[in-house]
Design a protein around this motif. Sequence first.
Motif, PDB file in Angstrom:
ATOM      1  N   VAL A  36       1.222  -0.937  -0.102  1.00  0.00           N
ATOM      2  CA  VAL A  36       0.268   0.124  -0.316  1.00  0.00           C
ATOM      3  C   VAL A  36       0.723   1.587  -0.211  1.00  0.00           C
ATOM      4  O   VAL A  36       0.451   2.206  -1.046  1.00  0.00           O
ATOM      5  N   PHE A  37       2.097   1.279   1.046  1.00  0.00           N
ATOM      6  CA  PHE A  37       2.567   2.464   1.045  1.00  0.00           C
ATOM      7  C   PHE A  37       3.107   2.503  -0.832  1.00  0.00           C
ATOM      8  O   PHE A  37       3.732   3.690  -1.162  1.00  0.00           O
ATOM      9  N   CYS A  38       3.690   1.243  -0.489  1.00  0.00           N
ATOM     10  CA  CYS A  38       4.307   1.032  -2.444  1.00  0.00           C
ATOM     11  C   CYS A  38       3.830   1.889  -3.901  1.00  0.00           C
ATOM     12  O   CYS A  38       3.866   2.533  -4.660  1.00  0.00           O
ATOM     13  N   VAL A  39       2.289   1.514  -3.710  1.00  0.00           N
ATOM     14  CA  VAL A  39       1.529   2.000  -4.916  1.00  0.00           C
ATOM     15  C   VAL A  39       0.828   3.677  -4.507  1.00  0.00           C
ATOM     16  O   VAL A  39       1.151   4.030  -5.346  1.00  0.00           O
ATOM     17  N   LEU A  40       1.195   3.975  -2.902  1.00  0.00           N
ATOM     18  CA  LEU A  40       1.106   4.904  -2.817  1.00  0.00           C
ATOM     19  C   LEU A  40       1.663   6.379  -3.541  1.00  0.00           C
ATOM     20  O   LEU A  40       1.292   7.856  -3.910  1.00  0.00           O
ATOM     21  N   GLY A  41       3.610   5.776  -2.971  1.00  0.00           N
ATOM     22  CA  GLY A  41       3.857   6.575  -3.337  1.00  0.00           C
ATOM     23  C   GLY A  41       4.185   6.261  -5.214  1.00  0.00           C
ATOM     24  O   GLY A  41       4.735   7.733  -5.682  1.00  0.00           O
ATOM     25  N   GLU A  42       3.981   5.509  -5.780  1.00  0.00           N
ATOM     26  CA  GLU A  42       4.053   5.276  -7.600  1.00  0.00           C
ATOM     27  C   GLU A  42       2.587   6.322  -7.482  1.00  0.00           C
ATOM     28  O   GLU A  42       2.848   7.055  -8.574  1.00  0.00           O
ATOM     29  N   MET A  43       1.547   6.302  -6.732  1.00  0.00           N
ATOM     30  CA  MET A  43       0.522   7.159  -7.729  1.00  0.00           C
ATOM     31  C   MET A  43       1.112   8.892  -7.426  1.00  0.00           C
ATOM     32  O   MET A  43       0.493   9.830  -8.530  1.00  0.00           O
ATOM     33  N   MET A  44       1.646   8.655  -6.450  1.00  0.00           N
ATOM     34  CA  MET A  44       2.060  10.317  -6.302  1.00  0.00           C
ATOM     35  C   MET A  44       3.065  10.873  -7.113  1.00  0.00           C
ATOM     36  O   MET A  44       2.906  11.849  -7.541  1.00  0.00           O
ATOM     37  N   LYS A  45       4.017   9.664  -7.368  1.00  0.00           N
ATOM     38  CA  LYS A  45       5.317   9.918  -8.323  1.00  0.00           C
ATOM     39  C   LYS A  45       4.300   9.983  -9.802  1.00  0.00           C
ATOM     40  O   LYS A  45       4.720  11.215 -10.688  1.00  0.00           O
ATOM     41  N   GLN A  46       3.617   9.705 -10.148  1.00  0.00           N
ATOM     42  CA  GLN A  46       2.920   9.436 -11.380  1.00  0.00           C
ATOM     43  C   GLN A  46       1.703  11.123 -11.771  1.00  0.00           C
ATOM     44  O   GLN A  46       2.282  11.453 -12.262  1.00  0.00           O
ATOM     45  N   THR A  47       1.507  11.030 -10.028  1.00  0.00           N
ATOM     46  CA  THR A  47       0.646  12.598 -10.623  1.00  0.00           C
ATOM     47  C   THR A  47       1.689  13.686 -10.510  1.00  0.00           C
ATOM     48  O   THR A  47       0.856  13.908 -11.493  1.00  0.00           O
ATOM     49  N   ILE A  49       4.586  14.018 -12.130  1.00  0.00           N
ATOM     50  CA  ILE A  49       4.948  13.276 -13.282  1.00  0.00           C
ATOM     51  C   ILE A  49       4.046  14.037 -14.291  1.00  0.00           C
ATOM     52  O   ILE A  49       4.203  14.487 -15.447  1.00  0.00           O
ATOM     53  N   THR A  50       2.940  13.526 -14.491  1.00  0.00           N
ATOM     54  CA  THR A  50       1.253  13.612 -15.325  1.00  0.00           C
ATOM     55  C   THR A  50       1.249  15.101 -15.184  1.00  0.00           C
ATOM     56  O   THR A  50       1.189  16.221 -16.578  1.00  0.00           O
ATOM     57  N   TYR A  51       0.585  15.436 -14.144  1.00  0.00           N
ATOM     58  CA  TYR A  51      -0.270  17.199 -14.134  1.00  0.00           C
ATOM     59  C   TYR A  51       0.618  18.613 -13.292  1.00  0.00           C
ATOM     60  O   TYR A  51       0.314  19.515 -13.984  1.00  0.00           O
ATOM     61  N   PHE A  52       2.141  17.559 -12.651  1.00  0.00           N
ATOM     62  CA  PHE A  52       2.207  19.058 -12.551  1.00  0.00           C
ATOM     63  C   PHE A  52       3.585  19.099 -13.260  1.00  0.00           C
ATOM     64  O   PHE A  52       5.147  20.129 -13.544  1.00  0.00           O
TER      65      PHE A  52
END
Length: 154
Positions: A36-47, A49-52
């Motif tokens: 869950v921590f890893c998925v959360l971190g990956e979601m933050m990273k992708q967000t 990269i994509t939106y910012f």
Amino acid sequence: MKKEPDKQEYQQIVKNFTPKHNSLLNCAKAFVVGGVFCVLGEMMKQTMITYFGLSKKDSLLYVTIELVLLSVILTGFNLYGKITKFGGAGGLVPITGFANSVASAAIEYQKEGQVFGIGVKIFTIAGPVILYGIFSSFLAGLIYLFIKQWGWFL
């Protein structure tokens, strides 16, 4: 006067009081919590990269900072302890576990003041990690120097 238990009685007492652990279940819980921590971190990273429009390197830096902040906030609200009680090493091993240990020491000793409470106790966990991190980096640098500059071990 109470009789001291013999070795066999003592072993039975220890067996009765020792909690029973299911290793497979504990591993599964640790896998889920760490995942869950890893998925959360990956979601933050992708967000990021994509939106910012951040680079992968910059987004990973911000993910690290955000996960540490999340851990400190969860520790402050006394939720991180419940997560690690459920997930064991899955919550203790990542950087969030390190942030939790530093923050919990600061929270626990805040009554004793800024200097002698928080200032001293906050480094009971972080101090050895920082010390051995710097020392091992120094040794790795020396090894690199010997190999690259003087051609040792070739």
